[in-house]
Design a protein around this motif. Structure first.
Motif, PDB file in Angstrom:
ATOM      1  N   PRO A   1       2.589   4.526  -1.103  1.00 24.88           N
ATOM      2  CA  PRO A   1       2.262   5.478  -2.179  1.00 24.88           C
ATOM      3  C   PRO A   1       3.273   5.395  -3.325  1.00 24.88           C
ATOM      4  CG  PRO A   1       2.309   6.567  -0.035  1.00 24.88           C
ATOM      5  CD  PRO A   1       2.850   5.188   0.164  1.00 24.88           C
TER       6      PRO A   1
ATOM      7  N   ARG B   1      -4.945   6.383   4.445  1.00 23.55           N
ATOM      8  CA  ARG B   1      -3.725   7.102   4.825  1.00 23.55           C
ATOM      9  C   ARG B   1      -3.830   7.587   6.269  1.00 23.55           C
ATOM     10  NH1 ARG B   1      -0.420   5.023   2.743  1.00 23.55           N
ATOM     11  NH2 ARG B   1      -0.787   4.777   0.590  1.00 23.55           N
TER      12      ARG B   1
ATOM     13  N   ASN C   1       0.809  -1.209   0.000  1.00 24.94           N
ATOM     14  CA  ASN C   1       0.000   0.000   0.000  1.00 24.94           C
ATOM     15  C   ASN C   1       0.851   1.272   0.000  1.00 24.94           C
ATOM     16  OD1 ASN C   1      -2.673   0.993  -0.070  1.00 24.94           O
ATOM     17  ND2 ASN C   1      -2.365   1.758   2.000  1.00 24.94           N
TER      18      ASN C   1
ATOM     19  N   ARG D   1      -4.485   3.262  -3.385  1.00 27.12           N
ATOM     20  CA  ARG D   1      -3.443   3.723  -2.460  1.00 27.12           C
ATOM     21  C   ARG D   1      -3.595   5.193  -2.126  1.00 27.12           C
ATOM     22  NH1 ARG D   1       1.392   1.295  -5.908  1.00 27.12           N
ATOM     23  NH2 ARG D   1      -0.072   1.953  -7.499  1.00 27.12           N
TER      24      ARG D   1
END
Length: 120
Positions: A19, A35, A17, A29
């Motif tokens: 970025p 996040r 995952n 993602r």
């Protein structure tokens, strides 16, 4: 090393995952709720997840209303279609599957994402 701090996930699992620059704005993602969660901001992540789910519900309702209007009017309605895949029947199993139809890598190379919907 320090696997106990990362829920004993393998290095591969931890990086899945991560970025990546230049991906489509619809890339999972880029999910803002995810996040926030990964950064330990649980309350904000939950609020963001609720916002995203409501946005998805409204989008689905809009598509359903458009389909209903088209049915009433007798006009053709083109349902939602994925950008990079098309549904095809597997010749062996006869199951419907999504098959890559091209375009993603070209869009990524050009950084041309105008066809992508605003999902976040």
């Amino acid at each position: 090393k320090y696997a106990e701090n990362m829920y004993y996930f393998s290095e591969l699992a931890l990086t899945l995952n991560a970025p990546e620059s230049g991906t489509a704005p619809t890339d999972s993602r880029r999910r803002p709720d995810q996040r926030l969660m990964e950064n330990g901001r649980w309350d904000e992540a939950n609020a963001e997840k609720q916002r995203l789910e409501e946005k998805q519900r409204l989008s689905r309702k809009r598509r359903e209303a458009e389909a209903a209007r088209a049915t009433e009017d007798g006009t053709p309605y083109d349902p939602y279609k994925p950008l990079w895949f098309e549904r095809k029947k597997d010749p062996v199993t006869q199951e419907l599957e999504h098959v890559y139809k091209g375009g993603y890598w070209e869009s990524k190379e050009k950084q041309e994402w105008t066809l992508c919907p605003d999902i976040f």
